[in-house]
Design an enzyme around this catalytic site. Structure first.
Site, PDB file in Angstrom:
ATOM      1  N   ASP A   1     -19.389 -24.289  34.255  1.00  0.00           N
ATOM      2  CA  ASP A   1     -18.109 -24.864  34.672  1.00  0.00           C
ATOM      3  C   ASP A   1     -18.259 -25.358  36.098  1.00  0.00           C
ATOM      4  O   ASP A   1     -18.556 -24.602  36.997  1.00  0.00           O
ATOM      5  CB  ASP A   1     -16.992 -23.777  34.597  1.00  0.00           C
ATOM      6  CG  ASP A   1     -15.602 -24.396  34.660  1.00  0.00           C
ATOM      7  OD1 ASP A   1     -14.657 -23.779  34.129  1.00  0.00           O
ATOM      8  OD2 ASP A   1     -15.483 -25.497  35.228  1.00  0.00           O
TER       9      ASP A   1
ATOM     10  N   ARG B   1     -15.999 -26.804  37.956  1.00  0.00           N
ATOM     11  CA  ARG B   1     -14.719 -27.034  38.640  1.00  0.00           C
ATOM     12  C   ARG B   1     -14.468 -26.038  39.776  1.00  0.00           C
ATOM     13  O   ARG B   1     -14.902 -24.908  39.703  1.00  0.00           O
ATOM     14  CB  ARG B   1     -13.553 -26.902  37.645  1.00  0.00           C
ATOM     15  CG  ARG B   1     -13.501 -27.946  36.596  1.00  0.00           C
ATOM     16  CD  ARG B   1     -12.432 -27.615  35.566  1.00  0.00           C
ATOM     17  NE  ARG B   1     -12.832 -26.443  34.767  1.00  0.00           N
ATOM     18  CZ  ARG B   1     -12.043 -25.932  33.807  1.00  0.00           C
ATOM     19  NH1 ARG B   1     -10.854 -26.457  33.545  1.00  0.00           N
ATOM     20  NH2 ARG B   1     -12.449 -24.886  33.104  1.00  0.00           N
TER      21      ARG B   1
HETATM   22  N1  LIG Z   1     -18.147 -29.728  29.428  1.00  0.00           N
HETATM   23  C1  LIG Z   1     -17.206 -29.548  28.483  1.00  0.00           C
HETATM   24  N2  LIG Z   1     -15.904 -29.680  28.832  1.00  0.00           N
HETATM   25  C2  LIG Z   1     -14.986 -29.491  27.863  1.00  0.00           C
HETATM   26  C3  LIG Z   1     -15.323 -29.217  26.508  1.00  0.00           C
HETATM   27  N3  LIG Z   1     -14.156 -29.140  25.796  1.00  0.00           N
HETATM   28  C4  LIG Z   1     -13.148 -29.346  26.703  1.00  0.00           C
HETATM   29  N4  LIG Z   1     -13.667 -29.553  27.912  1.00  0.00           N
HETATM   30  C5  LIG Z   1     -12.987 -29.746  29.200  1.00  0.00           C
HETATM   31  O1  LIG Z   1     -12.454 -28.484  29.567  1.00  0.00           O
HETATM   32  C6  LIG Z   1     -11.373 -28.681  30.437  1.00  0.00           C
HETATM   33  C7  LIG Z   1     -10.202 -27.838  29.935  1.00  0.00           C
HETATM   34  O2  LIG Z   1      -9.232 -27.906  30.937  1.00  0.00           O
HETATM   35  P1  LIG Z   1      -8.070 -26.838  31.032  1.00  0.00           P
HETATM   36  O3  LIG Z   1      -7.460 -26.661  29.707  1.00  0.00           O
HETATM   37  O4  LIG Z   1      -7.192 -27.233  32.166  1.00  0.00           O
HETATM   38  O5  LIG Z   1      -8.775 -25.490  31.513  1.00  0.00           O
HETATM   39  P2  LIG Z   1      -9.353 -24.276  30.711  1.00  0.00           P
HETATM   40  O6  LIG Z   1     -10.655 -23.939  31.326  1.00  0.00           O
HETATM   41  O7  LIG Z   1      -9.306 -24.555  29.248  1.00  0.00           O
HETATM   42  O8  LIG Z   1      -8.353 -23.077  31.036  1.00  0.00           O
HETATM   43  P3  LIG Z   1      -6.828 -22.929  30.548  1.00  0.00           P
HETATM   44  O9  LIG Z   1      -6.018 -23.012  31.791  1.00  0.00           O
HETATM   45  O10 LIG Z   1      -6.767 -21.578  29.906  1.00  0.00           O
HETATM   46  O11 LIG Z   1      -6.547 -24.032  29.617  1.00  0.00           O
HETATM   47  C8  LIG Z   1     -11.094 -30.192  30.446  1.00  0.00           C
HETATM   48  O12 LIG Z   1     -11.685 -30.781  31.585  1.00  0.00           O
HETATM   49  C9  LIG Z   1     -11.831 -30.677  29.202  1.00  0.00           C
HETATM   50  O13 LIG Z   1     -12.293 -32.024  29.325  1.00  0.00           O
HETATM   51  C10 LIG Z   1     -16.699 -29.083  26.199  1.00  0.00           C
HETATM   52  O14 LIG Z   1     -17.085 -28.797  25.059  1.00  0.00           O
HETATM   53  N5  LIG Z   1     -17.589 -29.248  27.210  1.00  0.00           N
END
Ligand SMILES: Nc1nc2c(ncn2[C@@H]2O[C@H](COP(=O)(O)OP(=O)(O)OP(=O)(O)O)[C@@H](O)[C@H]2O)c(=O)[nH]1
Ligand SMILES: [Mg+2]
Ligand SMILES: [Mg+2]
Ligand SMILES: [Zn+2]
Length: 374
Positions: free
Chosen positions: A300, A302
């Site tokens: 991650d 971020r």
């Molecule tokens: N690298 C990657 N990113 C993903 C994948 N699936 C979703 N994402 C990214 O994951 C992120 C999810 O963002 P959020 O929902 O805000 O954060 P989270 O980590 O899921 O945490 P929550 O606050 O519980 O939702 C977004 O940037 C999506 O583009 C994946 O398979 N790989």
């Protein structure tokens, strides 16, 4: 004052001794030259130097913004006392005409939109209450290598010197410059009373936004930090739960009042192209964490410093956060935001996103209640 050690973990992986030029004395200078062994430089704002007639050295792609080297006075210029005097005179704002050049003190110009030792040392001098002139010199180990963190750690321990990461100084620098750019009414299908805020953001110069619904009915606003997910947020992809999380968060914020911070961190910070590449790898059997690592990223990428700055700009210090991702509230807490309540926010589990969610619960400690995950 003792010198600091400024480390740059992101780019050059080097450590520099630093002291504000204004308080440079022969004892400290002797110490940092003897122990540092790198190139002794004075750093200043580039436009300040240009205004005083200092001129840049011709450069053929050098990353460092060298100006003409100078001496103050008619001696050889190299003794510690002479270089100390030259440093003082530079920090007193004298013009280039008062110096002999070329000389024995290197001069570096700090530039906007760049952040290295030069910029960090100028900012840190000011931050410590001195004029914006720093003295820096790289720390080389006993074989002359400048990338030896062990050696730097040893040196800092032995001489009781504080080590500061220039990334942390950058965050201080940004705090003073991050502000609300504008805001406007944003009637939406979910709620006609939203406002959208945009920000002047020197942190990562991305256009993060905030959707705000006032009043905060329970006095403490609900907060959703939502990382951009074009596939989920725009195209309602079933491969993740983002689209539904976005919708459900907006509904809660609409009902109870709060803020949705939309961070341009697509793909957990790796961008859309790379996320689609990560999807392809997941089709070949990797999980969402393995796919990131395979592409050369962390699981991650971020951080939530921009979300913290947005909350500060909106004058919000305490929130009820809508998330299953502990890193979001742990980061906010570290920056000093009070977390009053953590509220899970789910999307529906389906056959396309089950493994993704499962992996986040298992490997990324997301508190997702999924059958089979203890
Ligand atoms: N690298 C990657 N990113 C993903 C994948 N699936 C979703 N994402 C990214 O994951 C992120 C999810 O963002 P959020 O929902 O805000 O954060 P989270 O980590 O899921 O945490 P929550 O606050 O519980 O939702 C977004 O940037 C999506 O583009 C994946 O398979 N790989
Ligand atoms: Mg450097
Ligand atoms: Mg999510
Ligand atoms: Zn998504």
């Amino acid at each position: 004052m003792k010198p600091y050690i400024l480390i740059d973990k992101k780019n050059e992986l080097e450590g520099d001794f630093f002291i504000p030029a204004q308080i440079c004395d022969e004892k400290i200078l002797n110490f940092i030259i003897e122990k540092g062994k790198g190139l002794l430089c004075v750093s200043a704002h580039e436009d300040d130097l240009l205004k005083r007639g200092f001129f840049k050295l011709p450069s053929n792609g050098s990353k460092t913004n060298f100006f003409i080297t100078v001496d103050y006075g008619k001696g050889t210029g190299i003794s510690i006392s002479e270089r100390c005097n030259t440093i003082q005179k530079i920090s007193e704002g004298l013009s280039i005409k008062d110096f002999v050049y070329p000389g024995h003190v290197n001069v570096l110009g700090a530039k906007e939109k760049r952040w290295g030792h030069t910029e960090a040392s100028v900012f840190f001098s000011e931050h410590l209450g001195y004029k914006p002139y720093g003295v820096i010199i790289e720390i080389l180990n006993s074989n002359g290598d400048s990338h030896d963190f062990e050696y730097i750690l040893e040196l800092s321990k032995k001489n009781k010197l504080e080590i500061i990461d220039i990334e942390d100084l950058y965050k201080e620098y940004v705090k003073k410059r991050f502000s609300i750019d504008t805001s406007v009414k944003l009637p939406t299908a979910i709620d006609e009373d939203f406002d959208i805020y945009t920000f002047k953001n020197p942190y990562d110069s991305r256009e993060h936004i905030a959707i705000v619904k006032r009043p905060f009915k329970e006095s403490i606003p609900y907060l959703r930090i939502h990382s951009e997910c074009a596939t989920g947020d725009i195209f309602h992809s079933l491969r993740c739960d983002c689209g539904e999380q976005l919708e459900n968060s907006l509904k809660i914020i609409s009902k109870k009042g709060g803020v949705l911070i939309y961070l341009r961190q697509e793909g957990r910070g790796i961008g859309l192209n790379n996320k689609v590449k990560a999807y392809k790898l997941q089709d070949e059997g990797y999980d969402t964490v393995e796919a990131n690592l395979k592409l050369g990223f962390k699981d991650d990428e971020r951080d939530y410093f921009a979300a913290y700055l947005i909350l500060k700009a909106l004058k919000i210090n305490e929130v009820k956060i809508l998330t299953n991702n502990p890193k979001k509230y742990e980061d906010l807490k570290r920056y000093g935001i009070k977390i009053k309540e953590i509220v899970n926010i789910y999307g529906k589990v389906n056959k396309y996103n089950k493994k993704y969610l499962f992996t986040k619960a298992k490997k990324m400690k997301h508190n997702l209640k999924l059958e089979g995950v203890e």
